[in-house]
Design a protein around this motif. Structure first.
Motif, short mmCIF file in Angstrom:
data_model
loop_
_atom_site.label_atom_id
_atom_site.label_comp_id
_atom_site.label_asym_id
_atom_site.label_seq_id
_atom_site.Cartn_x
_atom_site.Cartn_y
_atom_site.Cartn_z
N VAL A 601 2.46 22.32 21.04
CA VAL A 601 2.39 21.84 19.66
C VAL A 601 3.81 21.56 19.21
O VAL A 601 4.69 22.43 19.34
CB VAL A 601 1.72 22.88 18.73
CG1 VAL A 601 1.91 22.48 17.27
CG2 VAL A 601 0.24 23.00 19.06
N ALA A 602 4.04 20.36 18.71
CA ALA A 602 5.34 19.99 18.14
C ALA A 602 5.20 19.85 16.64
O ALA A 602 4.17 19.37 16.14
CB ALA A 602 5.83 18.67 18.75
N VAL A 614 12.79 17.07 14.91
CA VAL A 614 11.84 17.95 15.57
C VAL A 614 12.19 19.37 15.15
O VAL A 614 13.26 19.89 15.49
CB VAL A 614 11.88 17.80 17.10
CG1 VAL A 614 10.78 18.64 17.74
CG2 VAL A 614 11.74 16.34 17.50
N GLU A 615 11.30 20.00 14.40
CA GLU A 615 11.61 21.31 13.82
C GLU A 615 11.34 22.47 14.78
O GLU A 615 12.08 23.45 14.79
CB GLU A 615 10.81 21.50 12.53
CG GLU A 615 11.20 20.49 11.45
CD GLU A 615 10.43 20.68 10.16
OE1 GLU A 615 11.02 20.51 9.09
OE2 GLU A 615 9.21 21.01 10.22
N SER A 640 12.58 21.67 30.14
CA SER A 640 11.59 20.60 30.36
C SER A 640 11.18 19.95 29.04
O SER A 640 11.07 18.72 28.94
CB SER A 640 10.36 21.17 31.07
OG SER A 640 10.66 21.60 32.37
N VAL A 641 10.93 20.78 28.04
CA VAL A 641 10.51 20.26 26.74
C VAL A 641 11.62 19.39 26.14
O VAL A 641 11.37 18.27 25.67
CB VAL A 641 10.14 21.41 25.79
CG1 VAL A 641 9.94 20.89 24.36
CG2 VAL A 641 8.87 22.11 26.28
N PRO A 677 15.39 21.33 19.09
CA PRO A 677 14.63 22.31 18.31
C PRO A 677 14.47 23.62 19.06
O PRO A 677 14.62 23.67 20.29
CB PRO A 677 13.27 21.63 18.16
CG PRO A 677 13.12 20.87 19.44
CD PRO A 677 14.52 20.37 19.77
N PRO A 678 14.14 24.70 18.35
CA PRO A 678 13.75 25.92 19.06
C PRO A 678 12.44 25.67 19.81
O PRO A 678 11.55 24.97 19.31
CB PRO A 678 13.57 26.94 17.94
CG PRO A 678 13.41 26.15 16.69
CD PRO A 678 14.14 24.86 16.89
N VAL A 679 12.34 26.23 21.00
CA VAL A 679 11.14 26.09 21.83
C VAL A 679 10.62 27.49 22.13
O VAL A 679 11.27 28.28 22.81
CB VAL A 679 11.45 25.33 23.14
CG1 VAL A 679 10.18 25.21 23.99
CG2 VAL A 679 12.04 23.96 22.85
#
Length: 730
Positions: A601-602, A614-615, A640-641, A677-679
């Motif tokens: 989910v983005a 992108v938060e 990867s993200v 963004p944080p992942v």
């Protein structure tokens, strides 16, 4: 650094040990009787050496390109050996297919291919150390156990560290690895623990570690100029002007042989510094022969794809049910066209290789993902025997599939032989960007049909991809007949057309999936909104109550595992429970590739001028029952993200007059650190063998991003990279 790490085992040491049941072949050498002296390190097998001071040296067989195998593979061995990780040194193996079998970094296969093998390597070393202690104490081996780095005999209170037992253990005959009991996960002390990568201290302190850092005595430096149009030969070059430059030792033409993946035509310049070689290259004023490829352009590709999309497909790859009848009877039908461009691997360390030709033998230091094919390619191109070529595997500053090709290795070897001295070849950033094997472009024309209950009853995809004139897709340009939602939709048709486009292509991280997921998951999202359904619920219904579809390890798709990660990511992201501000939204996507099941989910916010922030991204992944190194695993997923987002937001390779336009990071934009963004990563453990992590987390990122943009703006992204101008207000 220059000599690399040697295993010290000869080819004659190798024995083949066949595992029971599945027929797995283990190829690790065992130390012979009397081999080790008391004062010398004891080699217990090809991978493990124990020193008298108790330090254990463990060899990592596969190339390290940032995916962490130089840490995770030795962790597996050390775990079963019951070594003290604080006294383990990891060494990079040289390329030796007799000792190690196939050594490569690709396909996220290092862990799934070697999990059981490496466990048994470690268990064998442990058994030898126990046997040595038991013999010394006059007790049965079964009465002994181990603690990290020590053998224990509880009944007598005796213990001995591995270093004191090493010499005796090295003189024993090893047991059959298949007879050894392996640890239960509950007993793991190393595997499953957060462990820093072993090379991190050297990386952060700037110590020489990468291919570009290799230094040999008497080494010269080389550049190699190739035509801007792929494959064009040299018509003329001002070699005298280059030779007249200070520090230049050689300048010569290379006719080329074997095509772009071997030795392309070009001009080599060798000097006493790389800068001098580069400045001399600028004096060449090279003229290139005419080539049909000069007619290629991105505009032409788009025209060809548009014409093909509106014509009959070259062939039908898969047809289940009756798609035409289902579309005709559907309550709603949706059509959409998706497209994505060629993109470059853009390794931060450009291609490079160091080579030395001496006494008829070639020695190579290469940051390659695929060393043995490189050896064979050098042998074929230079007319050498493969056994006269030594390849040292050097850490690469990024691979992403680019270093599965080895043309830079052949170039370095050829230049070193001609120069008569050790040579380090370094490509410029422009060389790297304009002479890649790109992620293929692709075009999809979708039709979908929904019934009155909002379920997909028909799916058609006309996939248009570059390839050869005989109708074969290019490297990494194909799409499998089982690509989701095949087998999950009753009426499904996959049409294929191949455009004769001669742009060199190849695998890029999660090949195929990295682009196909954008199109497929984007269109699924369109169908969900057309059905008036929540995108997560719609996908869960599409997955249905299926379990495993197909054959594991081949075309298998486990819908239950995908449902598990989809539910998990919806839970941790607050899907449907988080109030969004204006022009803020969440998007969801999932994809299966390289044996890994991932859902994401983005969450994005889109400014009125169309700029995208992108938060946060939430990820849930299922790669089996065991995460070897959680630290490295999380980093791989996060990388990867970010890689997928970076490609979707700003990367595109275009051609004009047969040449690549982009040459550096000013025109080929990577995501900056302040944009990342944080992942948030979550693993869903399942009772399945552990699989790899270098690739499967990338494919859901681009569609999750684009679906979030739609949720925020109501504007659907059907073409990459995302154009912010299309999202601007007014």
């Amino acid at each position: 650094m220059a000599d690399g790490a040697q295993t010290g085992a000869s080819r004659r040491d190798v024995i083949q040990l066949v595992a029971g049941g599945g027929g797995l072949v283990l190829g690790f050498a065992l130390a012979g009787k009397g081999e080790a002296a008391q004062s010398a390190p004891a080699k217990l097998n090809t991978y493990v050496t124990v020193r008298p001071d108790g330090w254990v040296e463990v060899v990592s067989k596969n190339p390290e390109v940032g995916q962490g195998v130089k840490t995770s593979m030795p962790m597996i061995i050390a775990e079963e050996m019951d070594a003290d990780w604080n006294k383990v040194r990891t060494l990079q193996a040289v390329s030796d297919p007799v000792l190690f079998g196939r050594q490569f970094a690709g396909g996220s296969l290092s862990i799934p291919l070697h999990w059981d093998e490496l466990r048994r390597v470690g268990a064998t070393a442990r058994a030898l150390l126990i046997a040595a202690a038991a013999k010394s104490w006059g007790v049965e081996p079964s009465a002994c156990t181990t603690e990290p780095g020590r053998v224990i005999h509880k009944a007598s209170g005796r213990s001995a560290d591995y270093g004191s037992l090493a010499a005796a253990a090295g003189g024993l005959t090893a047991p059959d690895p298949q007879t050894l009991k392996l640890k239960e996960p509950a007993d793991y002390r190393i595997v499953g623990r957060f462990t820093p990568q072993v090379d991190t201290p050297a990386i952060v302190s700037g110590k020489p570690l990468f291919g570009i850092d290799v230094v040999l005595p008497g080494m010269l430096f080389a550049t190699f100029e190739k035509a801007p149009v792929f494959g064009a030969g040299v018509e003329s070059a001002d070699l005298d002007a280059a030779r007249a430059m200070k520090g230049v030792r050689k300048a010569f033409l290379v006719e080329g042989s074997g095509g772009l993946e071997a030795l392309a035509p070009g001009v080599a310049v060798v000097a006493d510094s790389w800068w001098r070689a580069l400045k001399a290259r600028e004096k060449l004023n090279t003229r290139w022969k005419a080539s049909e490829a000069s007619q290629m352009s991105s505009r032409r590709f788009e025209e060809m794809a548009a014409g093909s999309a509106r014509s009959a497909a070259d062939k039908v790859v898969r047809h289940d049910g009756d798609v035409d009848a289902a579309l005709k009877s559907a309550s709603k039908t949706i059509e959409a066209e998706y497209a994505y461009p060629y993109i470059s691997h853009a390794n931060l360390e450009p291609q490079n290789c160091t080579a030395r030709f001496q006494n008829g033998k070639m020695e190579i230091w290469a940051p390659t993902q695929n060393p043995e094919p490189g050896r064979q390619l050098v042998a074929k191109t230079l007319g050498l025997k493969p056994e006269d070529i030594t390849v040292h595997i050097i850490r690469a500053g990024g691979g992403f599939g680019r270093r599965l090709s080895n043309e830079y290795m052949v170039e370095a070897a050829w230049i070193a032989r001609e120069a008569g001295a050790p040579v380090k070849l370094i490509w410029t950033r422009e060389d790297d960007m304009r002479h890649g094997f790109y992620r293929p472009a692709g075009w999809h024309r979708f039709k979908g049909g929904l019934d009155a209950q909002g379920r997909i009853i028909a799916w058609e995809d006309h996939f248009i991809t570059p390839g050869s004139r005989d109708g074969q897709p290019g490297r990494s340009a194909a799409m499998a007949a089982t690509e989701f939602p095949a087998r999950f939709t009753p009426n499904f048709r996959y049409n294929l057309s191949v455009l004769p486009i001669s742009v060199p292509t190849g695998p890029l991280r999660a090949p195929g999936s990295n682009a196909i997921s954008f199109a497929v998951q984007g269109f699924i999202d369109e169908l969900a909104h057309a059905a008036g359904a929540d995108p997560v619920d719609f996908r869960l219904k599409l997955l249905g109550d299926f379990g495993l579809v197909g054959t594991p390890g081949r075309d298998g798709y486990d819908a239950a595992r995908m449902r598990g990660v989809l539910k998990k990511v919806a839970e941790v992201s607050g899907w449907g429970r988080t109030k969004m501000a204006p022009r803020q939204g969440q998007g969801v996507a999932f994809h299966f590739s390289h044996m890994g099941y991932f859902a994401q989910v983005a969450q994005v916010r889109v400014a009125e001028d169309g700029q995208i922030k992108v938060e946060k991204v939430w990820v849930a992944g299922d790669v089996g029952r065991q995460i070897v190194n959680p630290s490295g695993a999380i980093q791989q997923v996060q990388g990867s993200v970010l890689d997928g987002l970076s490609g979707a937001l700003g990367q595109e390779i275009t051609l004009e007059n047969g040449a690549v336009v982009q040459g550096n990071f000013d025109s080929y934009r990577l995501m900056r650190i302040n944009e990342a963004p944080p992942v948030d990563v979550h693993f869903v453990l399942s009772d399945n063998p552990p699989t790899g992590l270098g690739e499967p987390a990338l494919p859901p990122a681009p569609p999750a991003l684009c679906n979030a943009i739609f949720a925020a703006t109501g504007k659907r992204i059907r073409r990459l990279p995302v154009d912010p101008a299309l999202l601007a207000v007014g």
